[in-house]
Design a protein around this motif. Structure first.
Motif, PDB file in Angstrom:
ATOM      1  N   UNK A   6       0.835  -1.208   0.000  1.00  0.00           N
ATOM      2  CA  UNK A   6       0.000   0.000   0.000  1.00  0.00           C
ATOM      3  C   UNK A   6       0.866   1.254   0.000  1.00  0.00           C
ATOM      4  N   UNK A   7       2.021   1.202   0.665  1.00  0.00           N
ATOM      5  CA  UNK A   7       2.882   2.380   0.780  1.00  0.00           C
ATOM      6  C   UNK A   7       3.385   2.849  -0.582  1.00  0.00           C
ATOM      7  N   UNK A   8       3.966   1.984  -1.435  1.00  0.00           N
ATOM      8  CA  UNK A   8       4.393   2.486  -2.746  1.00  0.00           C
ATOM      9  C   UNK A   8       3.221   2.868  -3.655  1.00  0.00           C
ATOM     10  N   UNK A   9       2.089   2.232  -3.496  1.00  0.00           N
ATOM     11  CA  UNK A   9       0.922   2.608  -4.300  1.00  0.00           C
ATOM     12  C   UNK A   9       0.471   4.015  -3.930  1.00  0.00           C
ATOM     13  N   UNK A  10       0.389   4.299  -2.641  1.00  0.00           N
ATOM     14  CA  UNK A  10       0.004   5.640  -2.194  1.00  0.00           C
ATOM     15  C   UNK A  10       1.061   6.661  -2.605  1.00  0.00           C
ATOM     16  N   UNK A  11       2.333   6.295  -2.516  1.00  0.00           N
ATOM     17  CA  UNK A  11       3.403   7.204  -2.938  1.00  0.00           C
ATOM     18  C   UNK A  11       3.270   7.535  -4.420  1.00  0.00           C
ATOM     19  N   UNK A  12       3.004   6.532  -5.246  1.00  0.00           N
ATOM     20  CA  UNK A  12       2.811   6.771  -6.676  1.00  0.00           C
ATOM     21  C   UNK A  12       1.639   7.708  -6.929  1.00  0.00           C
ATOM     22  N   UNK A  13       0.540   7.463  -6.253  1.00  0.00           N
ATOM     23  CA  UNK A  13      -0.646   8.288  -6.467  1.00  0.00           C
ATOM     24  C   UNK A  13      -0.442   9.725  -5.990  1.00  0.00           C
ATOM     25  N   UNK A  14       0.217   9.904  -4.860  1.00  0.00           N
ATOM     26  CA  UNK A  14       0.473  11.255  -4.356  1.00  0.00           C
ATOM     27  C   UNK A  14       1.461  12.012  -5.248  1.00  0.00           C
ATOM     28  N   UNK A  15       2.502  11.334  -5.707  1.00  0.00           N
ATOM     29  CA  UNK A  15       3.451  11.989  -6.610  1.00  0.00           C
ATOM     30  C   UNK A  15       2.800  12.328  -7.946  1.00  0.00           C
ATOM     31  N   UNK A  16       1.918  11.454  -8.408  1.00  0.00           N
ATOM     32  CA  UNK A  16       1.187  11.748  -9.647  1.00  0.00           C
ATOM     33  C   UNK A  16       0.280  12.956  -9.463  1.00  0.00           C
ATOM     34  N   UNK A  54       5.248  10.107 -18.028  1.00  0.00           N
ATOM     35  CA  UNK A  54       4.592   9.070 -18.829  1.00  0.00           C
ATOM     36  C   UNK A  54       5.138   7.689 -18.481  1.00  0.00           C
ATOM     37  N   UNK A  55       6.437   7.590 -18.303  1.00  0.00           N
ATOM     38  CA  UNK A  55       7.045   6.313 -17.898  1.00  0.00           C
ATOM     39  C   UNK A  55       6.523   5.904 -16.525  1.00  0.00           C
ATOM     40  N   UNK A  56       6.461   6.870 -15.615  1.00  0.00           N
ATOM     41  CA  UNK A  56       5.971   6.581 -14.267  1.00  0.00           C
ATOM     42  C   UNK A  56       4.519   6.123 -14.297  1.00  0.00           C
ATOM     43  N   UNK A  57       3.706   6.797 -15.081  1.00  0.00           N
ATOM     44  CA  UNK A  57       2.293   6.415 -15.178  1.00  0.00           C
ATOM     45  C   UNK A  57       2.150   5.012 -15.768  1.00  0.00           C
ATOM     46  N   UNK A  58       2.932   4.705 -16.780  1.00  0.00           N
ATOM     47  CA  UNK A  58       2.872   3.365 -17.381  1.00  0.00           C
ATOM     48  C   UNK A  58       3.294   2.287 -16.389  1.00  0.00           C
ATOM     49  N   UNK A  59       4.354   2.546 -15.628  1.00  0.00           N
ATOM     50  CA  UNK A  59       4.795   1.572 -14.615  1.00  0.00           C
ATOM     51  C   UNK A  59       3.728   1.372 -13.547  1.00  0.00           C
ATOM     52  N   UNK A  60       3.131   2.452 -13.106  1.00  0.00           N
ATOM     53  CA  UNK A  60       2.113   2.364 -12.061  1.00  0.00           C
ATOM     54  C   UNK A  60       0.879   1.617 -12.561  1.00  0.00           C
ATOM     55  N   UNK A  84       7.791   5.086  -8.750  1.00  0.00           N
ATOM     56  CA  UNK A  84       8.143   6.110  -7.768  1.00  0.00           C
ATOM     57  C   UNK A  84       9.401   6.844  -8.206  1.00  0.00           C
ATOM     58  N   UNK A  85      10.400   6.104  -8.661  1.00  0.00           N
ATOM     59  CA  UNK A  85      11.652   6.734  -9.109  1.00  0.00           C
ATOM     60  C   UNK A  85      11.401   7.670 -10.286  1.00  0.00           C
ATOM     61  N   UNK A  86      10.579   7.238 -11.238  1.00  0.00           N
ATOM     62  CA  UNK A  86      10.291   8.091 -12.398  1.00  0.00           C
ATOM     63  C   UNK A  86       9.493   9.328 -11.994  1.00  0.00           C
ATOM     64  N   UNK A  87       8.560   9.197 -11.037  1.00  0.00           N
ATOM     65  CA  UNK A  87       7.825  10.370 -10.557  1.00  0.00           C
ATOM     66  C   UNK A  87       8.761  11.348  -9.873  1.00  0.00           C
ATOM     67  N   UNK A  88       9.693  10.838  -9.088  1.00  0.00           N
ATOM     68  CA  UNK A  88      10.641  11.717  -8.401  1.00  0.00           C
ATOM     69  C   UNK A  88      11.525  12.440  -9.409  1.00  0.00           C
ATOM     70  N   UNK A  89      11.954  11.747 -10.453  1.00  0.00           N
ATOM     71  CA  UNK A  89      12.757  12.388 -11.496  1.00  0.00           C
ATOM     72  C   UNK A  89      11.935  13.447 -12.217  1.00  0.00           C
ATOM     73  N   UNK A  90      10.683  13.135 -12.532  1.00  0.00           N
ATOM     74  CA  UNK A  90       9.815  14.106 -13.213  1.00  0.00           C
ATOM     75  C   UNK A  90       9.614  15.348 -12.353  1.00  0.00           C
ATOM     76  N   UNK A  91       9.391  15.152 -11.055  1.00  0.00           N
ATOM     77  CA  UNK A  91       9.243  16.297 -10.145  1.00  0.00           C
ATOM     78  C   UNK A  91      10.540  17.075 -10.027  1.00  0.00           C
ATOM     79  N   UNK A  92      11.657  16.358  -9.977  1.00  0.00           N
ATOM     80  CA  UNK A  92      12.961  17.019  -9.884  1.00  0.00           C
ATOM     81  C   UNK A  92      13.269  17.864 -11.101  1.00  0.00           C
ATOM     82  N   UNK A  93      12.945  17.348 -12.278  1.00  0.00           N
ATOM     83  CA  UNK A  93      13.147  18.117 -13.509  1.00  0.00           C
ATOM     84  C   UNK A  93      12.267  19.359 -13.495  1.00  0.00           C
ATOM     85  N   UNK A  94      11.042  19.197 -13.069  1.00  0.00           N
ATOM     86  CA  UNK A  94      10.120  20.327 -13.012  1.00  0.00           C
ATOM     87  C   UNK A  94      10.619  21.391 -12.028  1.00  0.00           C
ATOM     88  N   UNK A  95      11.120  20.968 -10.875  1.00  0.00           N
ATOM     89  CA  UNK A  95      11.597  21.913  -9.872  1.00  0.00           C
ATOM     90  C   UNK A  95      12.902  22.589 -10.310  1.00  0.00           C
TER      91      UNK A  95
END
Length: 102
Positions: A6-16, A54-60, A84-95
């Motif tokens: 549940x923890x990585x699923x929630x992390x994916x959804x929150x990062x998305x 997009x990679x993160x969404x496909x993995x999730x 989760x790793x792809x979402x973090x990279x996407x957020x990092x690029x955005x920031x």
């Protein structure tokens, strides 16, 4: 010690949700831009970030919706961790990109 799936699923959804609000609800433009030229420059950063999103969404989605993946705990965990790793990279690029185009 075993981590609940549940923890990585929630992390994916929150990062998305964070990425989606930053891009589509204008949080990124509000945080980094004060003029119209900046908004155009930030658009390029959003496009680069969207590749990783997009990679993160496909993995999730693959981890959550594919019956074969849900049956194999190792594949499920690997796909969620990759998401989760792809979402973090996407957020990092955005920031980082937002700070640069500022």
């Amino acid at each position: 010690m075993r981590i609940s799936p549940v923890i990585p699923v929630v992390a994916n959804l929150l990062l998305a949700a964070l990425w989606g609000l930053s891009v589509f609800a204008g949080w990124g433009f509000e945080a980094f831009c004060s003029d119209f030229g900046c908004a155009d420059r930030l658009d390029g950063v959003v496009r680069l970030s969207s590749l990783f999103a997009a990679v993160a969404a496909c993995c999730t989605v693959a981890a959550l919706l594919t019956p074969v993946t849900r049956g194999d705990k190792n594949r499920f965990t690997v796909l969620l961790a990759a998401g989760v790793a792809a979402w973090v990279i996407a957020e990092g690029i955005l920031f980082a990109g937002g700070l640069i185009v500022r």
